[in-house]
Scaffold this motif. Structure first.
Motif, short mmCIF file in Angstrom:
data_model
loop_
_atom_site.label_atom_id
_atom_site.label_comp_id
_atom_site.label_asym_id
_atom_site.label_seq_id
_atom_site.Cartn_x
_atom_site.Cartn_y
_atom_site.Cartn_z
N ARG A 536 -20.94 31.80 -14.64
CA ARG A 536 -20.65 31.04 -15.86
C ARG A 536 -20.79 29.56 -15.55
O ARG A 536 -20.74 29.13 -14.39
N PRO A 537 -20.99 28.73 -16.57
CA PRO A 537 -21.15 27.29 -16.32
C PRO A 537 -19.88 26.66 -15.76
O PRO A 537 -18.77 27.13 -15.99
N GLN A 568 -23.25 18.74 -24.78
CA GLN A 568 -21.98 19.33 -24.36
C GLN A 568 -20.80 18.62 -25.02
O GLN A 568 -20.85 17.41 -25.29
N ARG A 569 -19.75 19.39 -25.28
CA ARG A 569 -18.47 18.80 -25.70
C ARG A 569 -17.71 18.40 -24.44
O ARG A 569 -17.23 19.26 -23.71
N VAL A 570 -17.63 17.12 -24.20
CA VAL A 570 -17.14 16.61 -22.91
C VAL A 570 -15.84 15.84 -23.14
O VAL A 570 -15.71 15.06 -24.09
N LEU A 571 -14.90 16.07 -22.24
CA LEU A 571 -13.65 15.30 -22.21
C LEU A 571 -13.57 14.61 -20.84
O LEU A 571 -13.63 15.27 -19.80
N LEU A 572 -13.45 13.29 -20.86
CA LEU A 572 -13.30 12.50 -19.64
C LEU A 572 -11.84 12.08 -19.51
O LEU A 572 -11.32 11.38 -20.39
N PHE A 649 -12.91 22.36 -24.42
CA PHE A 649 -14.14 21.61 -24.22
C PHE A 649 -15.10 22.41 -23.34
O PHE A 649 -14.70 23.28 -22.56
N ASP A 650 -16.39 22.06 -23.48
CA ASP A 650 -17.40 22.67 -22.62
C ASP A 650 -17.29 22.16 -21.19
O ASP A 650 -17.57 22.90 -20.24
#
Length: 718
Positions: A536-537, A568-572, A649-650
């Motif tokens: 999986r990613p 991608q749905r990214v959370l930093l 998130f992705d």
């Protein structure tokens, strides 16, 4: 249609589902054995330590040279003079044109001429004249110290004489020069008058021919507007090609718009479009809510109950509004697509007309170009013939004026003032220079041994047994002060976002002011991280380093932007609660953030913010720096937050403090897919890196790999 909005995903939908994280990978996270230097590594060291090598070499060479000067032998002087032995204008071309003039080709056999000049017959006279002042001079001593040679490939002969007496050198060279000039005057003979007469008889006919062809070429250009047929023909072909390509692009767009129109007219297309209709979805939600209420009330009340009748009446009144909104929204969308289709069809027709017109012009060019080329060829032949005759006449006239002239003395003999290098300097200077270079290289290699940083990607890969997932090149803009970057981004985004909000992909182009190599390296890093897991990613990673200042925050920030730009749905998350940097890089304030989220009941949606320049990227800053960051990061609240982030998130990227000496990263690592180590070339200390690797091994933390920062390469990108 997929709608990438700036709204944060809901945390309550998946808060109870826990996604398993990747298990620790069996990578040997330790430094490899140091191997012997290869030839390329040695060259890299020498280039890096060039200043040290140059300084040692220059210093030692200077010492050797000064020592040789102080201990040199008696100086030897040398003088010279130069003679022009042939005229500067070559008359050999005359014979090719004027064969009946019986003028033999001029040209000097320099080797034979030098032997004549050194012959006893010619030198004997010079020796007798010199013996009156210098009795010790003989033919043998004179020949031993004299050098006669041709100066490079010119028509000049150079004569050199060496002696320890500078006065004797000038006297000897003066006597030799005078005798050589007298010799040349007696031997030189030329006769060129017949050639001049023949050339002058032919010039009028050739000039008339050139004038006639020039008039024909001028008329042709004026009639057909010809400047450069090859260039003009190429331009026409390029125009046709460009028009054809433009028309194909437009036709492709037409097909795409027609497909969209057909899709809108189908039931699935209508449903897909209505998903983006806010008012329609609100009305539909109200209708569904009323349906639920009616069904609920029907279980305990009869149909004739006033409460149920009221709910049914409300639902009935909403249905016409829902239908009207559906028709209005679909009609607007279909009208937009229809207008776009009509515009593209008109554009395609206009391009086809222009293409046909230029194609007719192109068919005329081969005939005209052939006529033009033939005229140019005739003019070129006639002009070359005229120039050749004019040049020949000029050469013959110059040679005629020089008929009675002999050789010319270009550089008269003079008394030498500076001695030439003596034998001791020649014997020891080169070995001293070689020894100086060798010592400089030795000092450079010693410095390299004492340096504990990684200077190249090859050295890093050879010493650290971790997968190298990316090489981030050195970027000057990243090195500039971050608050200036953030202000610039915020101001540009605030001005351009309202204007270019509808442009597809605009949010992904904000960071395009960086170099292509820098952005491509980040994309490669992101792709390699995703390839680490075949099941999986990768959904959550920690970006950390062994030392402060290795660039972990910068890479985390730009990697998040690149991942967002790739859909991608990214959370930093800025998990560095000691020296946070993400808010400076992103241009956001740090009034509230992760520390508030852990220590209070603040809703997550109030902490997550979007960048002014990329509203698809979600960011959680560190918030106010707490007194005990370790306590917050080890809390159950933090663990639950990380699980919620992972499910919503992705990709979640955590910027954590350096690993060595701090427990922060060790507390976060078990709840992520792994750690990505940042190593800055020419800065990260290898001993501290070794301690970090030992800590990772003993803590059994999952190390995904490493990324080199500050990579400098001269290879051009593709």
């Amino acid at each position: 249609m997929e709608n990438h909005s700036s709204q944060s995903p809901s945390y309550h939908q998946n808060s109870n589902s826990v996604t398993p994280f990747l298990q620790p990978q069996p990578f040997p996270i330790s430094e490899g054995e140091e191997s012997d230097w290869s030839f390329l590594q040695l060259l890299s060291v020498l280039q890096r330590r060039a200043l040290v090598i140059a300084g040692v070499t220059i210093t030692l060479t200077t010492v050797v040279f000064v020592s040789l000067i102080l201990n040199r032998q008696l100086p030897v002087y040398e003088g010279n003079f130069r003679l022009l032995v042939e005229p500067v204008n070559d008359d050999t071309k005359v014979v090719d044109i004027v064969k009946e003039t019986n003028i033999s080709k001029s040209g000097l056999d320099y080797e034979s001429q030098i032997q004549v000049l050194k012959s006893p017959e010619l030198m004997g006279k010079i020796v007798k004249q010199l013996q009156a002042k210098y009795p010790d001079i003989s033919y043998n001593t004179l020949i031993k110290n004299i050098t006669i040679s041709r100066f490079a490939e010119t028509k000049i002969i150079e004569v050199r004489y060496q002696s320890q007496d500078p006065n004797q050198i000038q006297v000897v060279l003066d006597q030799i020069a005078n005798n050589y000039l007298d010799y040349s005057r007696e031997k030189r003979q030329t006769l060129l008058q017949q050639g001049i007469q023949f050339v002058e008889r032919q010039l009028p006919f050739i000039q008339n021919r050139v004038d006639q062809i020039q008039k024909e070429l001028q008329t042709f250009r004026q009639k057909y507007d010809f400047v450069d047929p090859a260039t003009q023909s190429e331009q026409v072909v390029n125009q046709i090609t460009n028009l054809s390509e433009q028309r194909q692009i437009v036709d492709g767009k037409i097909a795409e718009v027609r497909a969209n129109l057909s899709f809108l007219q189908e039931q699935n297309g209508k449903l897909a479009v209505l998903n983006n209709a806010i008012l329609y979805q609100q009305l539909l939600g109200q209708v569904r809510q009323l349906d639920v209420q009616i069904a609920t009330e029907s279980t305990r009340l009869q149909d004739n109950n006033p409460a149920i009748q009221t709910l049914k009446q409300k639902r009935k009144s909403l249905l016409p509004l829902l239908k009207n909104e559906e028709q209005r929204f679909l009609g607007t969308k279909i009208a937009e697509v229809t207008t776009q289709l009509q515009t593209l069809e008109v554009q395609s027709q206009e391009l086809a007309k222009v293409e046909r017109k230029i194609e007719l012009q192109r068919k005329q060019w081969p005939i005209l170009a052939r006529q033009y080329t033939e005229l140019q060829r005739k003019l070129q032949v006639a002009t070359e013939s005229l120039n050749r005759f004019l040049s020949t006449r000029e050469n013959l006239q110059i040679q005629k004026s020089q008929t009675e002239l002999g050789w010319q003395l270009l550089e008269a003999p003079s008394k030498p003032k500076v001695p030439i290098s003596d034998s001791s300097i020649k014997r020891y200077l080169i070995p001293g220079l070689i020894a100086s270079i060798a010592l400089g290289i030795g000092v450079a290699l010693l410095q390299e041994k004492l340096d504990n940083t990684y200077h190249s990607v090859e050295i890093l890969k050879g010493k650290v047994n971790l997968p190298l997932l990316g090489n981030i090149p050195f970027e000057k803009q990243v090195e500039s002060i971050q608050d200036r970057i953030s202000r610039r981004r915020f101001s540009i985004a605030r001005i351009l976002n309202p204007i270019l909000k509808g442009v597809p992909g605009f949010a992904h182009q904000v960071h395009s002011n960086y170099s292509a190599k820098f952005l491509e390296a980040l994309r490669v890093l992101y792709t390699n991280v995703q390839f680490l897991s075949s099941e999986r990613p990768i959904a959550s990673i920690i970006i950390s380093s062994a030392m402060p200042g290795d660039g972990k925050s910068t890479i985390a920030f730009h990697l998040a932007q690149v991942a967002t730009g790739m859909g991608q749905r990214v959370l930093l998350v800025d998990a560095d609660l000691r020296q946070p940097k993400i808010h400076t890089l992103s241009g956001l304030n740090n009034l509230s953030g992760l520390s508030n989220l852990i220590s209070t009941n603040l809703p997550t949606s109030e902490v997550i913010r979007q960048l002014p320049s990329m509203n698809q990227l979600s960011v959680i800053t560190s918030g106010p720096i707490p007194s005990d960051p370790t306590k917050l990061l080890s809390s159950e609240k933090m663990k639950q937050l990380m699980i919620d982030f992972h499910n919503a998130f992705d990709l979640v990227i955590y910027d954590s403090p350096p690993i060595l000496g701090l427990a922060d990263t060790s507390l976060l690592a078990p709840y992520t897919d792994g750690i990505l180590l940042v190593v800055k070339l020419d800065k990260t200390d290898s001993s501290m890196m070794q301690e970090t690797l030992d800590h990772l091994r003993f803590s059994q933390m999952n190390a995904l790999g490493m990324v080199s920062n500050g990579y400098k390469s001269n290879v051009n990108s593709y």
